[in-house]
Write an enzyme that holds these catalytic residues in place. Structure first.
Site, mmCIF file in Angstrom:
data_model
loop_
_atom_site.group_PDB
_atom_site.id
_atom_site.type_symbol
_atom_site.label_atom_id
_atom_site.label_comp_id
_atom_site.label_asym_id
_atom_site.label_seq_id
_atom_site.Cartn_x
_atom_site.Cartn_y
_atom_site.Cartn_z
ATOM 1 N N LYS A 152 -0.641 -3.855 -3.179
ATOM 2 C CA LYS A 152 -1.789 -3.471 -2.975
ATOM 3 C C LYS A 152 -2.109 -2.072 -3.651
ATOM 4 O O LYS A 152 -1.242 -0.651 -3.313
ATOM 5 C CB LYS A 152 -2.274 -3.048 -1.886
ATOM 6 C CG LYS A 152 -4.008 -2.424 -1.356
ATOM 7 C CD LYS A 152 -4.097 -2.529 -0.119
ATOM 8 C CE LYS A 152 -5.246 -1.627 0.430
ATOM 9 N NZ LYS A 152 -5.045 -0.443 -0.728
ATOM 10 N N GLN B 25 -9.142 3.401 -0.067
ATOM 11 C CA GLN B 25 -9.926 3.171 -0.323
ATOM 12 C C GLN B 25 -10.220 4.383 0.647
ATOM 13 O O GLN B 25 -9.565 5.228 1.376
ATOM 14 C CB GLN B 25 -10.808 2.271 1.566
ATOM 15 C CG GLN B 25 -10.167 0.594 0.322
ATOM 16 C CD GLN B 25 -9.074 0.426 -0.120
ATOM 17 O OE1 GLN B 25 -7.708 0.620 0.677
ATOM 18 N NE2 GLN B 25 -9.029 -0.360 -0.690
ATOM 19 N N SER C 17 1.074 -1.394 0.003
ATOM 20 C CA SER C 17 0.424 -0.424 0.171
ATOM 21 C C SER C 17 1.271 1.694 -0.131
ATOM 22 O O SER C 17 1.428 1.637 -0.990
ATOM 23 C CB SER C 17 -1.094 -0.229 1.403
ATOM 24 O OG SER C 17 -1.860 0.523 1.422
#
Length: 487
Positions: A332, A336, A307
């Protein structure tokens, strides 16, 4: 500030930050591009569809509550319906949290929590580790990215909602979590006994190594990480630092605005740090307002770097000329947003709103970022723990024997093989270890010898002299410094 995160459950906040909320709506079709009639008809149609859907859900709730043969908790039905909608997306990073879990999530974002120290997601109905947090109980025990948690203290997690699974894994400081793990490449499940603990709230650590090489380790990108990074970087630069190694191994992510802030210190002004693409394929580019650095930079990463760590890796590699060292990262590539106020009852809905891309437009989702210099750690860094309920001895052949041989080799006892067959050379290596540790010299591995092996192995893993990836980073930066000085 709106929060954006991966499915951080046990210990850590993932990809969050307020600046990207607008990216979800940038590409929306403007009403100005429609005729008045088209806009009104579309609005009426949408409203009818929405009301029909709501009526259907309401009818289902009423039918269950009025006709089910036992008393029904309506709150559980509503939560179950929302969970079902999130699961229907097929996205492990979009999910629903009830009031209790949402409160725990908020604590995690603030960096105050206890547990085993691992971020997990639900992938194809399986609770999967994204990354163990650096120096956490999970990392020290040997858990790895991509491990699947099968059971916790004897309770199967199969088919369990992620929130419920997380609550099984969480627990008070000092309590034990016995995890059964499925790992790629291992035929039999592995068992880990992990003592839950407070997770280190300090996310940035720095050290000046010989030859003017600074090392900054970032364990996660929490709300205060950006400021702490600036402080530690300034401290190293005040000591006449000539080169820098940034370590984001087993860093599962964090606050998006923080990673952008950190990247800006190295990416020259005007160059791209990250791109975000919404559902309408509209992209926004986050460009640096910084000035860059003149000294060489290397970044260490591994399979647990996910991430926000991957955003930093991509930005430094493609826009700041840094060199990536270690293993392929987790992969990733989505963003979100968490909605809590809209829910109105303390619960929280977390939805993937966009995907992020590296400065050159690459989407690394499920692929990760490849290092410029690939370096693996020694095999004993990730060896599974030994079963303590059986004694390993001559002429046995098993995965436990193989793991013991890897441990012995790593500790310098030379069993001569690592294929799982307990031969006489393995027996002699065990005796040598037992002699050194003042244990009963039997040549067999009972629970006491197994525990001693694992304890010595942990000591060896924690010794920076054995950290192959770090040593390669220091070596590389050292050569870059020398090359620059000779010009």
């Amino acid at each position: 500030m709106m929060k954006k995160s991966t499915v951080v459950w046990l210990m850590v906040a993932a990809l969050i930050g307020g600046s990207l909320l607008t990216f979800a709506f940038t590409g929306a079709t403007s009403l100005a591009k429609q005729t008045a009639g088209e806009g009104i008809l579309a609005s009426i149609s949408n409203n009818v569809d929405k009301q029909s859907d709501l009526d259907k859900i309401q009818k289902a709730l009423d039918l269950i509550q009025n006709n089910y043969y036992q008393e029904v908790d309506r709150t559980k039905l509503v939560d179950g319906a929302i969970n079902g909608m999130m699961e229907a997306l097929g996205d492990p990073y979009s999910n629903y949290m009830g009031k209790t879990t949402a409160a725990q999530f908020e604590e995690q974002i603030e960096g105050s929590f206890t547990g085993i120290g691992a971020e997990v997601s639900s992938e194809n109905g399986k609770v999967t580790i994204v990354s163990p947090i650096k120096n956490s109980p999970a990392e020290k025990a040997g858990l790895r990215a991509k491990d699947i948690i099968l059971t916790v203290n004897g309770t199967s997690l199969a088919g369990m909602e992620l929130n419920d699974a997380v609550n099984k894994i969480r627990g008070p400081k000092g309590s034990k979590a016995v995890l059964q793990i499925q790992r790629a490449g291992s035929t039999d499940p592995l068992e880990y006994t992990i003592v839950r603990d407070d997770i280190d709230l300090e996310t940035v650590h720095s050290e000046m190594k010989p030859n003017g090489i600074g090392v900054i380790t970032i364990t996660q990108f929490s709300l205060n990480t950006g400021q702490r990074f600036k402080e530690e970087l300034a401290k190293l630069e005040a000591q006449k630092m000539k080169g820098l190694v940034i370590d984001v191994r087993n860093n599962p992510g964090g606050v998006l605005s923080v990673v952008i802030d950190i990247a800006q210190q190295f990416v020259p002004k005007g160059k791209v740090i990250v791109q975000v693409e919404d559902k309408n394929k509209q992209r926004e580019k986050e460009q640096s307002q910084g000035g860059g650095k003149s000294y060489p930079i290397a970044l260490l990463m591994n399979k647990g770097s996910a991430s926000a760590s991957e955003i930093l890796a991509g930005a430094l590699q493609q826009s700041a000329g840094a060199t990536l060292i270690g293993e392929n990262s987790f992969g990733k590539g989505t963003v979100q947003t968490s909605y809590d106020k809209q829910m109105g009852d303390g619960s929280l809905l977390k939805i993937t709103i966009a995907k992020w891309l590296t400065p050159d437009g690459s989407w690394i989702h499920k692929k990760g970022i490849k290092p410029d210099i690939a370096v693996d750690q020694p095999a004993y860094f990730t060896v599974a723990p030994l079963a303590k309920d059986k004694t390993l001895k001559y002429d046995m052949n098993s995965s436990d024997v193989k793991n013991a041989q890897v441990m012995l080799t790593g500790l310098g006892y030379k069993p001569g093989r690592q294929d799982g067959y307990f031969d006489r050379a393995t027996e002699q290596a065990v005796k040598a270890f037992q002699t050194k540790q003042k244990l009963t010299v039997s040549g067999t591995i009972d629970a006491k010898t197994a525990s001693a092996l694992e304890a010595k192995l942990v000591e060896s893993i924690r010794d920076p002299r054995n950290d192959t990836q770090l040593n390669k980073g220091l070596e590389f930066v050292g050569k870059e410094i020398a090359a620059s000085a000779s010009k």
